[in-house]
Write an enzyme that holds these catalytic residues in place. Structure first.
Site, short mmCIF file in Angstrom:
data_model
loop_
_atom_site.label_atom_id
_atom_site.label_comp_id
_atom_site.label_asym_id
_atom_site.label_seq_id
_atom_site.Cartn_x
_atom_site.Cartn_y
_atom_site.Cartn_z
N THR A 183 0.97 -1.12 0.07
CA THR A 183 0.00 0.02 -0.03
C THR A 183 0.88 1.36 -0.05
OG1 THR A 183 -1.77 -0.94 1.23
CG2 THR A 183 -1.75 1.43 1.23
N PHE A 214 1.32 5.08 0.82
CA PHE A 214 0.59 6.19 1.79
C PHE A 214 1.19 7.38 1.28
CE2 PHE A 214 0.11 2.20 4.21
CZ PHE A 214 -1.11 2.37 4.92
#
Length: 405
Positions: free
Chosen positions: A282, A284
């Protein structure tokens, strides 16, 4: 170059070095919080884990804020005349930029900051915040928009939000929030996600019928859950799932969450690395009220958002400004223009039936480079709206992350 940001026109020289935020004096801080109708209680703890969560402040080391019903009056792009951003002023010279390495990009050495993230304790966003700013005080927010509000209203100094996942794709709502608010992207991290199947003590895999988790986590583990014969049920957050299973002592329901959530809520790990693809990463974004000073001695990424006069049909021409200036396009994302969803025809005021879009683009370039300014100047000629969301180091915090296998 003057570019549009959150309801204001700002000149490139506004990209200045940001310094660490100091905690305000307590009486001024309390006065400011009262003006936001926030109810704060303070406790002494060596490490503060803050929570902004509607109606749930029992187990939180404060400051604890109940932001239920609190709405930020911010400058929405949809509230502005569509031609407002056409009033650009272009600087003919590049402003002088600080050659000092900006303090904010070196997350590992950053002094204690208040960092907002979405979700309760044990959420992946909290882990990302702690990896980016190891000495930070985390502020857990119930919703993503609350993380933006926390920074805008100086309840937090920074925000850490997920923007895309290698399996689930882009998080579109957060793209909309980047446009809606006037915060600046000052960095990015890529966080390896390892989902665990959690259950209460004494519960075996064959006892489970349902698994709770965030919709993205369920999607990332869909094949594995199907093989195990388990039904997925969506909740607000992976850590919320773990907390619910533990608090309600559920015997037929497990949770997909992190190993830290298992430790925090006293659950057993029945299976690790449950995601369908082991390469589950992921990305960020790190957000602040002020932008960074672009550097020339390290790879930089610049994120922009724009709309085109001729709609998506002009996208090839828009992208050619980067090709002609030898700037690499790293990513492009489109979102419907909500206040003007259909593009009007040139020959009539009626819609031609084509959707009108905001285009979000990441390019490998620094705002300190003249070529970047030249490219954006040409892009502006094709656009009805153009805004720089941030110019920041590429993957600056990767060295701070200890990825688990």
């Amino acid at each position: 170059m003057a570019l549009f940001s959150g309801g204001y026109l700002f000149v490139l020289s506004n990209y200045r070095q940001t310094t660490s935020f100091k905690n305000p004096h307590s009486h001024l801080y309390s006065k400011h919080l009262r003006s936001l109708n926030l109810d704060f209680a303070f406790h002494q703890k060596a490490r503060i884990s803050n929570t902004i969560e509607s109606g749930n402040t029992k187990n939180c080391a404060a400051p604890v804020a109940d932001m239920n019903g609190f709405q930020l009056r911010c400058h929405l792009q949809s509230d502005l005349p569509h031609d407002t951003v056409s009033k650009y002023q272009v600087l003919q010279t590049t402003p002088s930029l600080s050659s000092t390495p900006f303090s904010d990009s070196g997350g590992c050495n950053e002094p204690s900051l208040r960092v907002a993230h979405q979700g309760i304790r044990g959420a992946y966003s909290e882990s990302a915040a702690e990896k980016a700013y190891p000495n930070c005080e985390t502020i857990a927010c119930q919703h993503f928009h609350s993380t933006f509000q926390a920074v805008a209203r100086r309840v937090a100094d920074r925000a850490v939000i997920p923007i895309e996942n290698s399996l689930g794709g882009s998080i579109h709502g957060n793209y909309d929030l980047l446009l809606r608010h006037s915060l600046h992207i000052i960095g990015e991290i890529r966080f390896a996600v390892s989902h665990c199947l959690l259950a209460n003590n004494g519960v075996d895999l064959h006892d489970l019928k349902t698994v709770l988790s965030h919709p993205q986590a369920l999607a990332q583990c869909e094949k594995s859950l199907t093989k195990l014969g388990l039904e997925g049920e969506a909740v607000a957050n992976t850590a919320v799932a773990a907390k619910k299973v533990a608090a309600e002592k559920l015997r037929d329901t497990g949770a997909l969450a992190s190993s830290s959530a298992a430790l925090l809520y006293g659950l057993n790990i029945l299976a690790s690395n449950v995601q369908d693809d082991s390469n589950n990463v992921t990305r960020f974004l790190l957000l602040a009220r002020e932008p960074l000073t672009p550097a020339t001695d390290t790879p930089f990424k610049t994120s922009i958002v724009f709309t085109l006069k001729d709609g998506s049909s002009a996208l090839p021409d828009a992208l050619s400004v980067f090709i002609s200036n030898q700037i690499k396009l790293l990513k492009i994302e489109s979102r419907p223009l909500k206040n003007q969803p259909l593009l009007a025809s040139k020959n009539t005021s009626k819609s031609n039936g084509y959707f009108n879009y905001f285009f979000y683009a990441d390019v490998e370039a620094s705002m300190s480079d003249q070529t970047t300014q030249t490219a954006l100047k040409h892009l502006k000629e094709l656009s009805t709206f153009l805004r720089v969301l941030g110019s920041y180091p590429m993957g600056k915090f990767l060295q701070c992350l200890n990825f688990e296998p």
